[in-house]
Write a protein that holds these residues in place. Sequence first.
Motif, mmCIF file in Angstrom:
data_model
loop_
_atom_site.group_PDB
_atom_site.id
_atom_site.type_symbol
_atom_site.label_atom_id
_atom_site.label_comp_id
_atom_site.label_asym_id
_atom_site.label_seq_id
_atom_site.Cartn_x
_atom_site.Cartn_y
_atom_site.Cartn_z
ATOM 1 N N VAL A 169 17.823 27.396 -17.285
ATOM 2 C CA VAL A 169 17.951 26.028 -18.134
ATOM 3 C C VAL A 169 19.690 26.234 -18.056
ATOM 4 C CG1 VAL A 169 18.037 25.118 -20.252
ATOM 5 C CG2 VAL A 169 15.963 26.365 -19.314
ATOM 6 N N SER A 174 25.355 17.861 -17.484
ATOM 7 C CA SER A 174 24.877 16.897 -18.352
ATOM 8 C C SER A 174 25.714 15.504 -18.377
ATOM 9 C CB SER A 174 24.957 17.436 -19.960
ATOM 10 O OG SER A 174 23.947 18.286 -19.789
ATOM 11 N N HIS A 229 18.199 12.541 -14.407
ATOM 12 C CA HIS A 229 18.713 11.945 -16.067
ATOM 13 C C HIS A 229 20.084 11.082 -15.894
ATOM 14 C CE1 HIS A 229 15.487 13.691 -18.430
ATOM 15 N NE2 HIS A 229 15.415 14.702 -17.899
ATOM 16 N N ASP A 238 16.505 17.724 -13.086
ATOM 17 C CA ASP A 238 15.560 18.447 -14.082
ATOM 18 C C ASP A 238 14.197 18.133 -13.400
ATOM 19 O OD1 ASP A 238 14.682 18.912 -16.692
ATOM 20 O OD2 ASP A 238 13.576 17.105 -16.933
ATOM 21 N N ASN A 240 10.174 20.041 -13.932
ATOM 22 C CA ASN A 240 9.007 20.837 -14.859
ATOM 23 C C ASN A 240 7.918 20.961 -13.712
ATOM 24 O OD1 ASN A 240 10.242 21.070 -17.633
ATOM 25 N ND2 ASN A 240 10.647 19.117 -16.697
ATOM 26 N N ARG A 254 10.259 25.810 -15.144
ATOM 27 C CA ARG A 254 11.401 24.936 -15.536
ATOM 28 C C ARG A 254 12.699 24.959 -15.053
ATOM 29 N NH1 ARG A 254 14.000 24.033 -21.507
ATOM 30 N NH2 ARG A 254 14.832 22.076 -21.356
ATOM 31 N N THR A 256 16.575 23.128 -15.043
ATOM 32 C CA THR A 256 17.347 21.969 -15.468
ATOM 33 C C THR A 256 18.684 22.417 -15.433
ATOM 34 O OG1 THR A 256 17.380 20.439 -17.086
ATOM 35 C CG2 THR A 256 17.084 22.351 -17.968
#
Length: 391
Positions: A169, A174, A229, A238, A240, A254, A256
């Motif tokens: 993670v 972002s 995103h 991202d 999953n 996961r 991301t």
Amino acid sequence: MTKRRLRLAMAGGGEGAFIGAIHRMAAALDGDWELVAGAFSSDPDRNRRTGEQLGLTPDRVHDNLADLLADEQARPADERIDALAIVTPNHLHAPMAIAALDAGFPVFSEKPMAMNLTEAHAIAKAARASGQLYALAFTYSGYPMVEEARARVARGDFGKIRLIHVEYVQGWLSSPLDREGNKQAEWRTDPARAGLGGALGDIGTHAFQLAEHVSGLTVEALSADVTTHVEGRMLDDDANVLLRFDNGARGTLRATQVAAGEENGLRLRIHGEKGGLEWSQMEPNTLTLRWLDRPAEIIRTGGPGLAATTQGRQRTPAGHPEGYIEAFANLYRAVAKTLAETGPASGGAPGDTDWFPGLTPGLRTMAFVEAVLTNARSDRKWTPLVPPEER
């Protein structure tokens, strides 16, 4: 006889490049390697400056890899490089690795292995035809407590493994850094340079390799949800994934890079019939064990009761933290030991003190990326992860 340092050349890693500097520090840590040559950048001035900063003679600093390999082949054996480190963006991994292997030089490459599975198979073919060593920088498998976790699972401490959960993670992507001049973000989100996966290829491959390496199991099928995103980004940020392992265990992965505020949160949890373990890359000197019938245990690097293979990866006494560069250095030391003692090879078994990631994890991680993307784009619930050697 006095031990000599192995001679290393580097492709990529010019001034300002993060991973090139890490490789150089790691290679130098144990005194096994000496950097003697390089083709550090496609920019001639930057390439020259890098060579000067590293103290290399001008005749060993080349404008491109082809010139470097030709020069090394022409040199006497006692001057020639012993291996090439590839620390470039992903699109150059396969052509550079194949060129070096075909020229008769072992390779230590950054991950992922290639842009796609087809390229990965081409690397494997070249390695096998040349008989030269091929190693991959899946750094986290070099940590002492990762080896301790692997050793405890392998000897059956937790019974049959039922659950495997791994997450990587990060939050640094972002915002649209890839459109704001950030060089590291630019190439990692560009399909022409990064390959099929964004976060999936960059950090998802690390998570997948770690899960299989520590558990000793292989993923047989998966079900995935892959998302982008940040608007306008060309690759995923991202992913999953549900996992089914060959012994019947179930798991999740996961990966991301848009978890705002997160740093480098690689975390692995494995549970069996009798108990389980937890390891986090941001607290790498600690392994937590939890049991069904007794209190939890905290295992620390340098402490008592560690496996012999774990002890072989430690450099300092208990309470003196070791980290990322030391884990990297463990891989460089293992490659050096293999070259010095046995010549070209593809890596030992995971329990060997000189083990390093090679062709098998490289091929499997590329097969994983392709299977995840295939599943995410289809309406199928599960997609088999066919072993690369069966394709």
